[in-house]
Design an enzyme around this catalytic site. Structure first.
Site, PDB file in Angstrom:
ATOM      1  N   LYS A 182       2.755 -22.318  23.740  1.00  0.00           N
ATOM      2  CA  LYS A 182       3.555 -21.088  23.709  1.00  0.00           C
ATOM      3  C   LYS A 182       4.072 -20.829  25.110  1.00  0.00           C
ATOM      4  O   LYS A 182       3.499 -21.315  26.085  1.00  0.00           O
ATOM      5  CB  LYS A 182       2.678 -19.921  23.267  1.00  0.00           C
ATOM      6  CG  LYS A 182       2.307 -20.016  21.800  1.00  0.00           C
ATOM      7  CD  LYS A 182       1.944 -18.663  21.250  1.00  0.00           C
ATOM      8  CE  LYS A 182       1.873 -18.680  19.753  1.00  0.00           C
ATOM      9  NZ  LYS A 182       3.184 -18.697  19.082  1.00  0.00           N
ATOM     10  N   LYS A 190      -1.309 -19.810   5.697  1.00  0.00           N
ATOM     11  CA  LYS A 190      -2.269 -20.163   6.722  1.00  0.00           C
ATOM     12  C   LYS A 190      -2.706 -18.885   7.440  1.00  0.00           C
ATOM     13  O   LYS A 190      -1.946 -17.921   7.409  1.00  0.00           O
ATOM     14  CB  LYS A 190      -1.659 -21.165   7.697  1.00  0.00           C
ATOM     15  CG  LYS A 190      -0.631 -20.547   8.652  1.00  0.00           C
ATOM     16  CD  LYS A 190      -0.360 -21.444   9.814  1.00  0.00           C
ATOM     17  CE  LYS A 190       0.165 -20.634  10.954  1.00  0.00           C
ATOM     18  NZ  LYS A 190       0.456 -21.271  12.163  1.00  0.00           N
ATOM     19  N   HIS A 224       4.434 -24.413   6.342  1.00  0.00           N
ATOM     20  CA  HIS A 224       5.896 -24.360   6.209  1.00  0.00           C
ATOM     21  C   HIS A 224       6.590 -25.517   6.928  1.00  0.00           C
ATOM     22  O   HIS A 224       7.736 -25.831   6.634  1.00  0.00           O
ATOM     23  CB  HIS A 224       6.449 -23.005   6.656  1.00  0.00           C
ATOM     24  CG  HIS A 224       6.399 -22.767   8.123  1.00  0.00           C
ATOM     25  ND1 HIS A 224       5.356 -22.157   8.749  1.00  0.00           N
ATOM     26  CD2 HIS A 224       7.289 -23.077   9.089  1.00  0.00           C
ATOM     27  CE1 HIS A 224       5.599 -22.109  10.036  1.00  0.00           C
ATOM     28  NE2 HIS A 224       6.762 -22.655  10.284  1.00  0.00           N
ATOM     29  N   HIS A 239       0.166 -27.714  11.426  1.00  0.00           N
ATOM     30  CA  HIS A 239       1.497 -28.319  11.563  1.00  0.00           C
ATOM     31  C   HIS A 239       1.451 -29.696  12.256  1.00  0.00           C
ATOM     32  O   HIS A 239       2.041 -30.662  11.780  1.00  0.00           O
ATOM     33  CB  HIS A 239       2.438 -27.421  12.378  1.00  0.00           C
ATOM     34  CG  HIS A 239       2.501 -26.009  11.891  1.00  0.00           C
ATOM     35  ND1 HIS A 239       2.491 -25.680  10.561  1.00  0.00           N
ATOM     36  CD2 HIS A 239       2.587 -24.835  12.560  1.00  0.00           C
ATOM     37  CE1 HIS A 239       2.567 -24.361  10.436  1.00  0.00           C
ATOM     38  NE2 HIS A 239       2.628 -23.828  11.631  1.00  0.00           N
ATOM     39  N   LYS A 279      10.438 -28.380   6.079  1.00  0.00           N
ATOM     40  CA  LYS A 279      11.585 -28.670   6.947  1.00  0.00           C
ATOM     41  C   LYS A 279      12.240 -29.983   6.524  1.00  0.00           C
ATOM     42  O   LYS A 279      11.546 -30.953   6.238  1.00  0.00           O
ATOM     43  CB  LYS A 279      11.122 -28.769   8.413  1.00  0.00           C
ATOM     44  CG  LYS A 279      10.725 -27.424   9.003  1.00  0.00           C
ATOM     45  CD  LYS A 279      10.323 -27.577  10.443  1.00  0.00           C
ATOM     46  CE  LYS A 279       9.853 -26.263  11.014  1.00  0.00           C
ATOM     47  NZ  LYS A 279      10.928 -25.275  11.196  1.00  0.00           N
ATOM     48  N   ARG A 335       0.798  -1.220   0.000  1.00  0.00           N
ATOM     49  CA  ARG A 335       0.000   0.000   0.000  1.00  0.00           C
ATOM     50  C   ARG A 335       0.840   1.283   0.000  1.00  0.00           C
ATOM     51  O   ARG A 335       0.536   2.233  -0.679  1.00  0.00           O
ATOM     52  CB  ARG A 335      -0.824  -0.069   1.283  1.00  0.00           C
ATOM     53  CG  ARG A 335      -2.061   0.671   1.337  1.00  0.00           C
ATOM     54  CD  ARG A 335      -2.952   0.145   2.440  1.00  0.00           C
ATOM     55  NE  ARG A 335      -2.267  -0.527   3.540  1.00  0.00           N
ATOM     56  CZ  ARG A 335      -2.894  -1.195   4.504  1.00  0.00           C
ATOM     57  NH1 ARG A 335      -4.198  -1.273   4.504  1.00  0.00           N
ATOM     58  NH2 ARG A 335      -2.220  -1.781   5.466  1.00  0.00           N
TER      59      ARG A 335
HETATM   60  N1  LIG Z   1       4.800 -13.300   9.928  1.00  0.00           N
HETATM   61  C1  LIG Z   1       5.044 -14.571   9.821  1.00  0.00           C
HETATM   62  O1  LIG Z   1       6.135 -15.086  10.118  1.00  0.00           O
HETATM   63  C2  LIG Z   1       3.973 -15.501   9.332  1.00  0.00           C
HETATM   64  C3  LIG Z   1       4.174 -16.875   9.434  1.00  0.00           C
HETATM   65  C4  LIG Z   1       3.201 -17.736   8.910  1.00  0.00           C
HETATM   66  C5  LIG Z   1       2.065 -17.190   8.325  1.00  0.00           C
HETATM   67  N2  LIG Z   1       1.884 -15.849   8.241  1.00  0.00           N
HETATM   68  C6  LIG Z   1       0.693 -15.351   7.566  1.00  0.00           C
HETATM   69  O2  LIG Z   1       1.089 -14.529   6.479  1.00  0.00           O
HETATM   70  C7  LIG Z   1       0.155 -13.473   6.298  1.00  0.00           C
HETATM   71  C8  LIG Z   1       0.871 -12.133   6.298  1.00  0.00           C
HETATM   72  O3  LIG Z   1       1.455 -11.916   7.571  1.00  0.00           O
HETATM   73  P1  LIG Z   1       2.451 -10.731   7.905  1.00  0.00           P
HETATM   74  O4  LIG Z   1       2.857 -10.944   9.306  1.00  0.00           O
HETATM   75  O5  LIG Z   1       3.516 -10.614   6.888  1.00  0.00           O
HETATM   76  O6  LIG Z   1       1.480  -9.420   7.796  1.00  0.00           O
HETATM   77  P2  LIG Z   1       1.831  -7.911   8.009  1.00  0.00           P
HETATM   78  O7  LIG Z   1       3.174  -7.721   8.601  1.00  0.00           O
HETATM   79  O8  LIG Z   1       0.648  -7.266   8.668  1.00  0.00           O
HETATM   80  O9  LIG Z   1       1.921  -7.314   6.505  1.00  0.00           O
HETATM   81  C9  LIG Z   1       0.817  -7.039   5.747  1.00  0.00           C
HETATM   82  C10 LIG Z   1       1.263  -6.569   4.349  1.00  0.00           C
HETATM   83  O10 LIG Z   1       0.121  -6.438   3.537  1.00  0.00           O
HETATM   84  C11 LIG Z   1       0.032  -5.100   3.016  1.00  0.00           C
HETATM   85  N3  LIG Z   1      -1.384  -4.728   3.007  1.00  0.00           N
HETATM   86  C12 LIG Z   1      -2.290  -4.927   3.975  1.00  0.00           C
HETATM   87  N4  LIG Z   1      -3.513  -4.509   3.563  1.00  0.00           N
HETATM   88  C13 LIG Z   1      -3.343  -4.046   2.305  1.00  0.00           C
HETATM   89  C14 LIG Z   1      -4.234  -3.504   1.342  1.00  0.00           C
HETATM   90  N5  LIG Z   1      -5.538  -3.367   1.598  1.00  0.00           N
HETATM   91  N6  LIG Z   1      -3.726  -3.162   0.153  1.00  0.00           N
HETATM   92  C15 LIG Z   1      -2.395  -3.309  -0.124  1.00  0.00           C
HETATM   93  N7  LIG Z   1      -1.509  -3.810   0.752  1.00  0.00           N
HETATM   94  C16 LIG Z   1      -1.993  -4.170   1.949  1.00  0.00           C
HETATM   95  C17 LIG Z   1       0.858  -4.252   3.916  1.00  0.00           C
HETATM   96  O11 LIG Z   1       1.298  -3.158   3.153  1.00  0.00           O
HETATM   97  P3  LIG Z   1       1.712  -1.724   3.761  1.00  0.00           P
HETATM   98  O12 LIG Z   1       2.883  -2.004   4.654  1.00  0.00           O
HETATM   99  O13 LIG Z   1       2.102  -0.928   2.586  1.00  0.00           O
HETATM  100  O14 LIG Z   1       0.509  -1.210   4.500  1.00  0.00           O
HETATM  101  C18 LIG Z   1       1.974  -5.241   4.299  1.00  0.00           C
HETATM  102  O15 LIG Z   1       2.899  -5.298   3.245  1.00  0.00           O
HETATM  103  C19 LIG Z   1      -0.881 -13.647   7.414  1.00  0.00           C
HETATM  104  O16 LIG Z   1      -1.955 -14.385   6.895  1.00  0.00           O
HETATM  105  C20 LIG Z   1      -0.164 -14.462   8.449  1.00  0.00           C
HETATM  106  O17 LIG Z   1      -1.067 -15.242   9.208  1.00  0.00           O
HETATM  107  C21 LIG Z   1       2.813 -14.999   8.738  1.00  0.00           C
END
Ligand SMILES: NC(=O)c1ccc[n+]([C@@H]2O[C@H](COP(=O)([O-])OP(=O)(O)OC[C@H]3O[C@@H](n4cnc5c(N)ncnc54)[C@H](OP(=O)(O)O)[C@@H]3O)[C@@H](O)[C@H]2O)c1
Length: 494
Positions: A346, A154, A184, A246, A188, A48
């Protein structure tokens, strides 16, 4: 993994998010570095906030430097990555975002496989797929060899009806062979090695059944808490966040029959059969077979950490589970009567994921001084320090026939020098190539929810009381009961 010169592209939705920084960027860097991804691969990020290609490249370089599994980033490799790394600014909801994306893709990577990685929350998944389809970005073009693959994160749904509805909606725009539901854990090395261990080594597979195995433990323990994700965790809880995917995936690989081949569907057919054979846990039985709990204040790494209920965005009387232990049975010919003990938590004493296969005692105690003896135990460590250990009894040197259990240890790091690729490296590569073996099929994810839903319903109906444990410990004492009833104990978390 072998190199390929596919004129491919990779588009990451949610390109400034935590997942992209911590997992996808380091994976991308290593795939290019080791020659698995074509150096000419075009990578585009969509998010965004406004930023230039150069700012985006600098942001991702910082992520690669921070989170890459090797120290530092090779400037020559990064130069290759950065030369084909761009940013498309726009919201997921706006068709103009997809028009801009399409024109960049058509200009710079008109052919080859396009991998769309949705590193976004579950609410955005369907809308993005729909708009990609409307923009003509998901269609196959046999003439140019252009294909589209979509990776989704997920959670996939929040229960069986929502997962089923999501599958049906996605199938309006994509076929199963274009859709890669990521778990993921399947990337592994030790998880993949489970199939090799079982089906390549007769010494294990010959014993891998109810006649020789007394019980199996599967543990996924974390020392971290909810990391500021109170809002998300309140809606989910660990049973749905970790066991539904998992833990059940690991269980299927431990319990499945040999597949007819290594072809993706042959393997997944066998995994689905295990899920179908799981004895359902419903109503009051959940209280007997499942211990759910929540952490209270405690000491982790020498520091006091707050109770779950005191975390930001958490209800002060929340009943959300941050720990669960359960006894499950796979009701089929191979496993009849063998309990599988699953636990995930956790804020436990340490980070550890392992499968522990306990073998039965010999039928007759031949050695009189066998007090030191221990049953044979095979441990598959998934994290940290991926490896395998086998415990067997041996004679203690000396005049007496004294017996003691010893461990034969094998570690990936020591054997192959380094821990091998990160799960996301393997999974990104497979998704680009179109190999779905390590991804969850639609009926698999639905079968997982079919098992989990009645358990979560029993929580809501108060059929499984909530226990508590201090942060930094092994979990609630109540969980011991599940194994004590079998004359056993959990393997200590240490
Ligand atoms: N984090 C992990 O290690 C992890 C592990 C396993 C699964 N997941 C899953 O992966 C997914 C993403 O997680 P995350 O932690 O990476 O999320 P996050 O940090 O909240 O990042 C969200 C991303 O989406 C963009 N975004 C959100 N709403 C938007 C919109 N309406 N239009 C355009 N861009 C938008 C944001 O852009 P801006 O920054 O420009 O606002 C940001 O790049 C989730 O479903 C989570 O459950 C995450």
């Amino acid at each position: 993994m072998s190199s390929s010169d596919l004129p491919a592209s990779c588009v990451i939705f949610g390109a400034s998010g935590d997942l992209t920084r911590r997992k996808l960027v380091p994976a991308l860097y290593h795939l290019v570095k080791e020659g698995h991804f074509p150096a000419g691969l075009l990578t585009l990020g969509v998010a965004r906030r406004p930023k230039t290609d150069e700012q985006f490249q600098a942001e991702l370089l910082d992520a690669a430097q921070k989170y890459s599994r090797t120290k530092g980033v090779d400037p020559a490799v990064w130069a290759k990555v950065a030369s084909r790394l761009g940013y498309v600014q726009g919201t997921f909801e706006d068709p103009a975002t997809y028009a801009a994306l399409k024109s960049r893709l058509d200009a710079s990577a008109p052919t080859g496989t396009r991998l769309f990685y949705l590193a976004v929350g579950p609410d955005d998944m369907l809308g993005i797929v729909q708009r990609l389809a409307e923009a003509g970005l998901l269609a196959h073009d046999p003439a140019s060899g252009r294909r589209a693959h979509v990776v989704v994160e997920k959670p996939f749904g929040e229960d069986l009806p929502s997962a089923h509805a999501l599958n049906q909606e996605l199938f309006k725009y994509l076929s199963e062979d274009q859709l890669f539901r990521i778990d993921h854990y399947l990337g592994k090395e030790t998880v993949q090695n489970l199939a090799v261990l079982r089906f390549e080594n007769m010494i294990f597979e010959a014993l891998w059944n109810r006649n020789h195995v007394s019980h199996v433990e599967i543990t996924v323990a974390e020392d971290i808490g909810i990391e500021g994700r109170g809002k998300f965790y309140e809606k989910v809880g660990i049973t749905r966040d970790v066991v539904q995917n998992h833990v059940l995936q690991i269980l299927t690989l431990v319990a499945m029959e040999p597949p007819l081949s290594l072809e993706a569907n042959a393997l997944r057919d066998e995994k689905v059969k295990v899920l179908r054979a799981l004895r359902p846990l419903t109503g009051k039985d959940v209280g007997k077979e499942v211990v759910r709990a929540q952490y209270t204040e405690g000491l982790v790494g020498g520091e006091t950490v707050p109770a779950y209920r005191a975390e930001a965005d958490v209800d002060p009387v929340s009943k959300t589970d941050t720990y669960v232990a359960m006894r499950v049975f796979v009701d089929n010919w191979r496993w009849a009567g063998v309990p599988f003990f699953l636990r995930a938590g956790k804020r436990l004493s340490r980070r550890l994921a392992e499968v522990v296969v306990h073998f039965r005692d010999p039928p007759y105690p031949l050695f009189p001084e066998s007090s030191g003896r221990s049953a044979n135990v095979l441990v598959l460590r998934l994290q940290p320090d991926e490896g395998i250990s086998l415990r067997f009894d041996t004679k203690v040197p000396g005049g007496n026939m004294r017996i003691q259990g010893v461990d034969m240890e094998w570690s990936y790091g020591k054997a192959f020098g380094g821990g091998g690729p990160e799960a996301y490296e393997r999974l990104l590569l497979d998704a680009l190539r179109g190999d779905a073996t390590l991804f969850t099929r639609h009926d698999e994810v639905e079968a997982q929810w079919r098992f989990i839903d009645p358990i979560v319903q029993a929580y809501r109906d108060d059929n499984a009381p909530l226990s508590f444990y201090s942060a930094g410990t092994r979990g609630p004492d109540e969980a011991e009961r599940l194994l004590v009833e079998h004359g056993q104990a959990w393997r200590p978390l240490l």
